[in-house]
Design a protein around this motif. Structure first.
Motif, short mmCIF file in Angstrom:
data_model
loop_
_atom_site.label_atom_id
_atom_site.label_comp_id
_atom_site.label_asym_id
_atom_site.label_seq_id
_atom_site.Cartn_x
_atom_site.Cartn_y
_atom_site.Cartn_z
N LYS A 3 -3.85 -1.94 6.73
CA LYS A 3 -3.06 -0.77 7.12
C LYS A 3 -1.64 -1.17 7.49
CE LYS A 3 -3.39 3.73 7.83
NZ LYS A 3 -2.01 4.05 8.18
N SER A 6 0.31 -1.15 4.33
CA SER A 6 0.49 0.21 3.84
C SER A 6 1.53 0.97 4.66
CB SER A 6 -0.85 0.95 3.87
OG SER A 6 -0.71 2.28 3.42
N TYR A 76 -2.01 1.41 -3.72
CA TYR A 76 -2.29 0.53 -2.58
C TYR A 76 -2.78 1.32 -1.38
CZ TYR A 76 -1.68 -3.14 0.89
OH TYR A 76 -1.91 -4.06 1.89
N GLY A 77 -2.15 2.48 -1.12
CA GLY A 77 -2.60 3.33 -0.02
C GLY A 77 -4.02 3.83 -0.23
N VAL A 80 -6.42 0.91 0.47
CA VAL A 80 -6.53 0.66 1.91
C VAL A 80 -7.37 1.73 2.58
CG1 VAL A 80 -5.22 0.55 4.06
CG2 VAL A 80 -4.39 -0.65 2.03
N GLY A 142 1.65 -6.28 1.89
CA GLY A 142 2.65 -5.22 1.76
C GLY A 142 3.98 -5.76 1.26
N CYS A 178 -3.95 -4.58 -5.32
CA CYS A 178 -4.73 -3.48 -4.71
C CYS A 178 -6.22 -3.81 -4.69
CB CYS A 178 -4.48 -2.18 -5.48
SG CYS A 178 -2.75 -1.63 -5.44
#
Length: 251
Positions: A3, A6, A76-77, A80, A142, A178
């Motif tokens: 996180k 992200s 990627y978000g 996560v 990130g 990812c």
């Protein structure tokens, strides 16, 4: 852990950096279209010009330049969010108090079991190595994704000219980043869950979490950036063609 990477893209100054590379990608895309038109003119003189291929390459480039700063961040978000939800469900099912209690139980089980001193030290070293490696890998992911977005802008020059090998490799690197973010933390949580009752199997799962980037790289989903020799050769050939075209027009 994931996180943190992200949340990096929620910061205003990071968004400004992404926008700068987006503008750079658009500029290189326009220059690439001009060079592609010169290449098409040269090929047409020899009877090899293909207007359909030229139009298709320009459309591909238009889609790529619009999405290369948006899709990696969204993907990627999503990875996560999926990993956090799955890990929360797993740790809540096994240990309702939270993942911290699960980690304490794993560390406590090392002292409860009747290991010899040498074996205990070896287990702690392997345990700590895997957890720390996964932690720092998640912490820097990130920044790696931000660098990949910056590098992706450079490929916008080649796509309108039909040279997509470098961009395809870049797409695989983003997918590998990812995928690694999702699998590493998930395998680590699974290993912690197993370690309480089946320490040997759990230790193997924890150690395997640190090997996910290498395994993904064997299947083409590597996160490391490698030079594309074909892209360099194609750029040199385009420069030669452009110089030939300018000399022809001058005559």
């Amino acid at each position: 852990m994931n996180k943190v990477g992200s949340d990096l893209f929620e910061m205003p100054w990071v968004r400004q950096i992404v926008q700068i590379f987006s503008n750079l990608g658009w500029a290189l895309f326009i220059v690439g279209i001009i060079v592609a038109l010169f290449d098409f003119a040269i090929e047409s003189q020899n009877g090899r010009g293909d207007p359909k291929a030229l139009a298709l390459n320009i459309i591909k480039g238009f889609m790529a330049v619009n999405l290369f700063t948006v899709v990696p961040v969204s993907l990627y978000g999503l990875a996560v969010a999926m990993q956090s939800s799955m890990s929360g469900d797993l740790t809540g099912f096994v240990s309702p108090e939270g993942s911290g209690t699960l980690l304490d139980a794993c560390l406590g089980s090392i002292g409860d079991m009747l290991f010899g001193p040498l074996l205990t030290i070896l287990i702690i070293i392997m345990f700590g190595y895997s957890v720390i490696k996964v932690f720092f890998g998640s912490l820097k992911r990130g920044g790696i994704l931000l660098i990949q977005i910056a590098v992706g802008a450079m490929y916008m020059f080649s796509i309108p000219r039909g040279y997509t090998d470098g961009f395809v490799m870049w797409v695989k690197q983003v997918i590998g980043t990812c995928l690694t973010a999702f699998l590493q933390s998930t395998m680590l949580i699974c290993g912690l869950i197993l370690f309480k009752d089946y320490w040997l199997l759990g230790l193997g799962m924890i150690l395997s979490a640190a090997e996910i980037p290498r395994i993904a790289g064997m299947f083409g989903l590597e996160t490391a950036t490698r030079p594309n020799i074909n892209g360099v050769v194609n750029t040199a050939q385009s420069a030669v063609h452009l110089a030939t075209m300018v000399k022809t027009v001058a005559k």
